[in-house]
Enzyme design. Structure first.
Site, PDB file in Angstrom:
ATOM      1  N   LYS A  19      43.054  76.907  42.725  1.00  0.00           N
ATOM      2  CA  LYS A  19      43.693  78.212  42.481  1.00  0.00           C
ATOM      3  C   LYS A  19      43.799  78.499  40.984  1.00  0.00           C
ATOM      4  CE  LYS A  19      47.461  77.100  44.807  1.00  0.00           C
ATOM      5  NZ  LYS A  19      47.212  75.774  45.417  1.00  0.00           N
ATOM      6  N   ARG A  37      54.929  80.357  48.822  1.00  0.00           N
ATOM      7  CA  ARG A  37      54.619  79.063  49.411  1.00  0.00           C
ATOM      8  C   ARG A  37      55.355  78.857  50.727  1.00  0.00           C
ATOM      9  NH1 ARG A  37      52.899  76.317  44.640  1.00  0.00           N
ATOM     10  NH2 ARG A  37      52.077  74.248  45.037  1.00  0.00           N
ATOM     11  N   ARG A  85      42.311  65.115  37.741  1.00  0.00           N
ATOM     12  CA  ARG A  85      42.677  66.266  36.912  1.00  0.00           C
ATOM     13  C   ARG A  85      43.407  65.843  35.635  1.00  0.00           C
ATOM     14  NH1 ARG A  85      45.821  71.219  39.516  1.00  0.00           N
ATOM     15  NH2 ARG A  85      47.405  69.686  40.110  1.00  0.00           N
ATOM     16  N   ARG A 100      49.298  65.063  35.234  1.00  0.00           N
ATOM     17  CA  ARG A 100      50.574  65.538  35.781  1.00  0.00           C
ATOM     18  C   ARG A 100      51.251  64.432  36.571  1.00  0.00           C
ATOM     19  NH1 ARG A 100      49.494  71.258  38.667  1.00  0.00           N
ATOM     20  NH2 ARG A 100      50.844  70.245  40.191  1.00  0.00           N
ATOM     21  N   ARG A 145      52.798  66.468  48.953  1.00  0.00           N
ATOM     22  CA  ARG A 145      52.464  67.877  48.717  1.00  0.00           C
ATOM     23  C   ARG A 145      51.609  68.438  49.850  1.00  0.00           C
ATOM     24  NH1 ARG A 145      49.994  66.920  43.061  1.00  0.00           N
ATOM     25  NH2 ARG A 145      49.361  69.102  43.036  1.00  0.00           N
TER      26      ARG A 145
HETATM   27  P1  ADP Z   1      49.602  72.583  43.153  1.00  0.00           P
HETATM   28  O1  ADP Z   1      49.140  73.882  43.716  1.00  0.00           O
HETATM   29  O2  ADP Z   1      48.507  71.796  42.488  1.00  0.00           O
HETATM   30  O3  ADP Z   1      50.381  71.731  44.117  1.00  0.00           O
HETATM   31  P2  ADP Z   1      51.567  73.915  41.387  1.00  0.00           P
HETATM   32  O4  ADP Z   1      51.464  73.777  39.925  1.00  0.00           O
HETATM   33  O5  ADP Z   1      51.287  75.239  41.993  1.00  0.00           O
HETATM   34  O6  ADP Z   1      50.627  72.784  41.968  1.00  0.00           O
HETATM   35  O7  ADP Z   1      53.044  73.477  41.858  1.00  0.00           O
HETATM   36  C1  ADP Z   1      53.614  72.266  41.478  1.00  0.00           C
HETATM   37  C2  ADP Z   1      54.998  72.104  42.076  1.00  0.00           C
HETATM   38  O8  ADP Z   1      55.851  73.171  41.627  1.00  0.00           O
HETATM   39  C3  ADP Z   1      55.107  72.161  43.595  1.00  0.00           C
HETATM   40  O9  ADP Z   1      54.821  70.915  44.188  1.00  0.00           O
HETATM   41  C4  ADP Z   1      56.580  72.573  43.771  1.00  0.00           C
HETATM   42  O10 ADP Z   1      57.449  71.493  43.561  1.00  0.00           O
HETATM   43  C5  ADP Z   1      56.800  73.549  42.634  1.00  0.00           C
HETATM   44  N1  ADP Z   1      56.522  74.950  43.033  1.00  0.00           N
HETATM   45  C6  ADP Z   1      55.564  75.759  42.505  1.00  0.00           C
HETATM   46  N2  ADP Z   1      55.553  76.958  43.115  1.00  0.00           N
HETATM   47  C7  ADP Z   1      56.545  76.927  44.051  1.00  0.00           C
HETATM   48  C8  ADP Z   1      57.034  77.849  45.015  1.00  0.00           C
HETATM   49  N3  ADP Z   1      56.494  79.068  45.157  1.00  0.00           N
HETATM   50  N4  ADP Z   1      58.069  77.459  45.801  1.00  0.00           N
HETATM   51  C9  ADP Z   1      58.612  76.250  45.688  1.00  0.00           C
HETATM   52  N5  ADP Z   1      58.189  75.323  44.818  1.00  0.00           N
HETATM   53  C10 ADP Z   1      57.174  75.643  43.989  1.00  0.00           C
END
Ligand code: ADP
Ligand code: ZN
Length: 222
Positions: A13, A89, A128, A161, A172
């Site tokens: 994404k 999400r 990554r 990360r 996740r």
């Molecule tokens: P990825 O898509 O690689 O899992 P992101 O950078 O989008 O990583 O998100 C990392 C973390 O940030 C998630 O595992 C969660 O803990 C938090 N997070 C991000 N966006 C949201 C959201 N919309 N709602 C709840 N938690 C979120």
């Protein structure tokens, strides 16, 4: 144009958003990036978010929705167009997003569902690397930096990360399947979903998407 990028962690994404930003000239908003920035600055929000991020769990809906509502309400972002990456999400977040946008009579145009398989996801996430300074994304095999550990764009230090380890990736994925996957159907019912094969490399994914857009008669109105 108002877009949501949807898909499991590691579907690409962030990479797609970076590539599309210039092609579509719209703002890229990543809740993950915003939360990591807050963590880096050690703000109250950052301290609260860290507990969830490090475990691979979701930050509470109210917290991220407030963050997005504030962000979208500034600088006519809703009018200018945006691409959301990592939000919504959960179904609650999806409904709240519709509510926020409907207030402005500017609903979402498309939701891009990036479909990817587990082995590809694990390979991508464990390899990554991210620039500590500018956030640029690299991969030790798929997209290695010219000099190991150093960002091509700004010479910043690359890091891994804390949630990109196998144990947290598993959490996740579970969270994704339970909370996020159901909203695919939510958007399908609205007729907004466009599905992409995100196992392909990032250049190909972008080409497939631009082709989809070009074939869509509504696209040119946005
Ligand atoms: P990825 O898509 O690689 O899992 P992101 O950078 O989008 O990583 O998100 C990392 C973390 O940030 C998630 O595992 C969660 O803990 C938090 N997070 C991000 N966006 C949201 C959201 N919309 N709602 C709840 N938690 C979120
Ligand atoms: Zn950099």
């Amino acid at each position: 144009m108002r877009l949501v990028l949807l898909g499991p962690p590691g579907a690409g994404k962030g990479t797609l958003a970076n590539n599309l930003k210039d092609a579509l000239r719209i703002l890229h908003i990543s809740t993950g990036d915003i939360l990591r920035e807050e963590m880096k600055n050690n703000t109250n929000l950052g301290k609260e978010a860290k507990q969830y991020l490090d475990k691979g769990e979701l930050v509470p809906d109210e917290v991220v929705t407030r963050l997005i509502e504030n962000k979208l309400s500034r600088d006519s972002i809703i009018e200018k167009g945006f691409m959301l990456d990592g939000f919504p999400r959960t179904e609650t977040q999806a409904k709240d997003l519709d509510r926020i946008l409907n207030k402005f009579k500017k609903p979402l145009n498309y939701v891009l569902y990036m479909e990817s398989t587990l082995p590809v996801i694990i390979q991508r996430l464990t390899g990554r690397r991210v620039c500590r300074n500018c956030g640029a994304l690299f991969h030790i095999i798929n997209l290695p930096p010219k000099k190991e550990g150093v960002c091509d764009a700004c010479s910043g230090e690359l890091y891994q990360r804390s949630d990109d380890n196998e144990q947290t990736i598993k959490t996740r994925m579970k969270v994704y399947l339970k909370n996020t996957r159901p909203i695919i159907e939510y958007y399908q019912k609205q007729g907004k979903l466009k599905k992409l094969d995100a196992d392909r490399d990032s250049q190909e994914v972008q080409l497939i998407l631009m082709k989809l857009f070009n074939e869509d008669e509504n696209f040119h109105q946005h």
